[in-house]
Design an enzyme around this catalytic site. Sequence first.
Site, PDB file in Angstrom:
ATOM      1  CG  HIS A  34     -10.040  -5.955  -5.157  1.00 51.76           C
ATOM      2  ND1 HIS A  34     -10.960  -6.140  -6.150  1.00 51.76           N
ATOM      3  CD2 HIS A  34     -10.727  -5.865  -4.002  1.00 51.76           C
ATOM      4  CE1 HIS A  34     -12.164  -6.149  -5.608  1.00 51.76           C
ATOM      5  NE2 HIS A  34     -12.051  -5.998  -4.300  1.00 51.76           N
ATOM      6  CG  ASP A  79     -10.574  -6.333   3.960  1.00 52.11           C
ATOM      7  OD1 ASP A  79     -11.550  -5.757   4.438  1.00 52.11           O
ATOM      8  OD2 ASP A  79     -10.646  -7.366   3.287  1.00 52.11           O
TER       9      ASP A  79
HETATM   10  N1  ACO Z   1       0.201 -10.538  -1.679  1.00 51.12           N
HETATM   11  C1  ACO Z   1       1.152 -11.002  -2.515  1.00 51.12           C
HETATM   12  N2  ACO Z   1       0.929 -11.316  -3.796  1.00 51.12           N
HETATM   13  C2  ACO Z   1      -0.320 -11.154  -4.249  1.00 51.12           C
HETATM   14  C3  ACO Z   1      -1.363 -10.674  -3.443  1.00 51.12           C
HETATM   15  C4  ACO Z   1      -1.055 -10.362  -2.108  1.00 51.12           C
HETATM   16  N3  ACO Z   1      -1.969  -9.910  -1.283  1.00 51.12           N
HETATM   17  N4  ACO Z   1      -2.486 -10.630  -4.161  1.00 51.12           N
HETATM   18  C5  ACO Z   1      -2.190 -11.064  -5.376  1.00 51.12           C
HETATM   19  N5  ACO Z   1      -0.876 -11.386  -5.450  1.00 51.12           N
HETATM   20  C6  ACO Z   1      -0.163 -11.908  -6.599  1.00 51.12           C
HETATM   21  C7  ACO Z   1      -0.419 -13.402  -6.773  1.00 51.12           C
HETATM   22  O1  ACO Z   1       0.495 -14.167  -6.038  1.00 51.12           O
HETATM   23  C8  ACO Z   1      -0.295 -13.561  -8.246  1.00 51.12           C
HETATM   24  O2  ACO Z   1       1.078 -13.528  -8.570  1.00 51.12           O
HETATM   25  P1  ACO Z   1       1.661 -14.414  -9.780  1.00 51.12           P
HETATM   26  O3  ACO Z   1       1.005 -13.861 -11.026  1.00 51.12           O
HETATM   27  O4  ACO Z   1       3.122 -14.207  -9.715  1.00 51.12           O
HETATM   28  O5  ACO Z   1       1.213 -15.832  -9.500  1.00 51.12           O
HETATM   29  C9  ACO Z   1      -0.894 -12.271  -8.815  1.00 51.12           C
HETATM   30  O6  ACO Z   1      -0.707 -11.287  -7.775  1.00 51.12           O
HETATM   31  C10 ACO Z   1      -2.383 -12.416  -9.147  1.00 51.12           C
HETATM   32  O7  ACO Z   1      -3.034 -12.845  -7.958  1.00 51.12           O
HETATM   33  P2  ACO Z   1      -4.367 -13.694  -7.897  1.00 51.12           P
HETATM   34  O8  ACO Z   1      -4.365 -14.502  -6.644  1.00 51.12           O
HETATM   35  O9  ACO Z   1      -4.558 -14.387  -9.210  1.00 51.12           O
HETATM   36  O10 ACO Z   1      -5.444 -12.575  -7.783  1.00 51.12           O
HETATM   37  P3  ACO Z   1      -6.945 -12.863  -7.559  1.00 51.12           P
HETATM   38  O11 ACO Z   1      -7.643 -11.810  -8.320  1.00 51.12           O
HETATM   39  O12 ACO Z   1      -7.294 -14.267  -7.846  1.00 51.12           O
HETATM   40  O13 ACO Z   1      -7.082 -12.685  -5.988  1.00 51.12           O
HETATM   41  C11 ACO Z   1      -7.312 -11.739  -3.890  1.00 51.12           C
HETATM   42  C12 ACO Z   1      -7.491 -11.535  -5.394  1.00 51.12           C
HETATM   43  C13 ACO Z   1      -7.943 -13.067  -3.455  1.00 51.12           C
HETATM   44  C14 ACO Z   1      -7.996 -10.599  -3.166  1.00 51.12           C
HETATM   45  C15 ACO Z   1      -5.811 -11.753  -3.578  1.00 51.12           C
HETATM   46  O14 ACO Z   1      -5.237 -10.537  -3.975  1.00 51.12           O
HETATM   47  C16 ACO Z   1      -5.518 -12.025  -2.103  1.00 51.12           C
HETATM   48  O15 ACO Z   1      -5.512 -13.171  -1.691  1.00 51.12           O
HETATM   49  N6  ACO Z   1      -5.280 -10.933  -1.297  1.00 51.12           N
HETATM   50  C17 ACO Z   1      -5.015 -11.090   0.112  1.00 51.12           C
HETATM   51  C18 ACO Z   1      -6.319 -11.300   0.873  1.00 51.12           C
HETATM   52  C19 ACO Z   1      -7.154 -10.029   0.953  1.00 51.12           C
HETATM   53  O16 ACO Z   1      -6.667  -8.967   1.284  1.00 51.12           O
HETATM   54  N7  ACO Z   1      -8.450 -10.185   0.663  1.00 51.12           N
HETATM   55  C20 ACO Z   1      -9.397  -9.088   0.729  1.00 51.12           C
HETATM   56  C21 ACO Z   1      -9.885  -8.775  -0.633  1.00 51.12           C
HETATM   57  S1  ACO Z   1     -10.961  -7.373  -0.595  1.00 51.12           S
HETATM   58  C22 ACO Z   1     -12.413  -8.014  -0.023  1.00 51.12           C
HETATM   59  O17 ACO Z   1     -12.747  -9.160  -0.113  1.00 51.12           O
HETATM   60  C23 ACO Z   1     -13.269  -7.051   0.634  1.00 51.12           C
END
Ligand code: ACO
Length: 381
Positions: free
Chosen positions: A264, A318
């Site tokens: 998140h 979620d």
């Molecule tokens: N699985 C694996 N790795 C992850 C995940 C995940 N679900 N989420 C973040 N990471 C990792 C990224 O790969 C990144 O790693 P790195 O630093 O080695 O490159 C690091 O954690 C930071 O991740 P970002 O993508 O920069 O985090 P951001 O804040 O931009 O994204 C998001 C947040 C979009 C929710 C992301 O965690 C994601 O895509 N999660 C999966 C989809 C999801 O569950 N969405 C629902 C969100 S809640 C909602 O909308 C109600």
Amino acid sequence: MADKPEYIPGLAGVPAARSSVCLIDGSVGKLQYRGYPIEQLAEQCTYEETAHLLLFGELPTREQLETFEQELATRRKLKFRIVDVLKQLPESGHPMDALTAAVAGFGMFYPGDHVADLEFRRLSAVRLVAKLPTVVAAWHRIRRGDDPIPPRPDLGHAANFLYMLEGEEPDELAAKVMDVALTLHAEHSMNASTFTARVTASTLADPYAAVASAIGSLAGPLHGGANERVLAMLRTIDGSSPEAVRRWAEDRLARKEKIMGFGHRVYKVKDPRAVILQGLATQLFERYGATPIYDLAVELERQMSELVGHKGIAPNVDFYSGIVYEKLGIPVDLFTPVFAIARVSGWLAHLLEQLQDNRIFRPSQIWVGEADRTVPPIDAR
Ligand code: ACO
């Protein structure tokens, strides 16, 4: 020359409004609507009370609640021509698209100066909260060839939604769980769909256009659309042993693939809504029998915590919502529309706040293209 402004991808951490709707401290898993902790709202208030709090700033008195509940109940019905619009849509389409289409159409059916006229503004908000569940349930029935079930004004907001899906009145536990799930999803500060709603509202477009654009934004898999994908993802995992679950998670992480329901932008600990939803899931399993996929989800959470917990990647709202919705008999592709049914009160709270002190959103950009080019004749390109 002035310094170039810094480009911040995703506007991460950039304040886009001054707001008193929702307070989040992601470092400790704190979530409050108008200063009230989500745990207290989930336990002590209905969705209708929460919607009143979000829209009008305060929890209702008993009398105000009665009036609000009645207002919502009497506005649940859809005009038959809106039902006709739904009937024209292809049954294979996604329910989020049907919802966007219907809500965008509301503006045509309820013309008026929605924004300048304070009463019209308020009425539009009430209408949207009241009617979204009816649209979702009606579409679900129409697409499979059934007639929509008219809403029942004697049922609460959550119970009526479940009733309109299959025509069966839910028992007290199912109605309560649905109600809490709606409360948990009602608001979450400046996320993508709320920002979208505020941007559209800032142009003085009507609330129907603002909510339709927010629904479009919620549909994406990185936002509301993730809840559908969690269940699909869990079903691909070999849950025969903790080692198999770990191998699956390690492989996926090694391929740099996101694991749905984790991570998140704001929370760096487990999402407080996921904690509450997990409690609800347990209550549902005690009453209606266990679901093996829940045990798998708990194991995946354990493995993920060991693998990436130190990076602040923990279950978000979620992760458990789909498991709860499935147990309530809600079809998977309605999970995101259910999110919209809940979040509409948050979007509208932000819309009302935006309009109180409006300035149209108009960010800038960092130019990275070529400049001052000369158009060559077509044969010379
Ligand atoms: N699985 C694996 N790795 C992850 C995940 C995940 N679900 N989420 C973040 N990471 C990792 C990224 O790969 C990144 O790693 P790195 O630093 O080695 O490159 C690091 O954690 C930071 O991740 P970002 O993508 O920069 O985090 P951001 O804040 O931009 O994204 C998001 C947040 C979009 C929710 C992301 O965690 C994601 O895509 N999660 C999966 C989809 C999801 O569950 N969405 C629902 C969100 S809640 C909602 O909308 C109600």
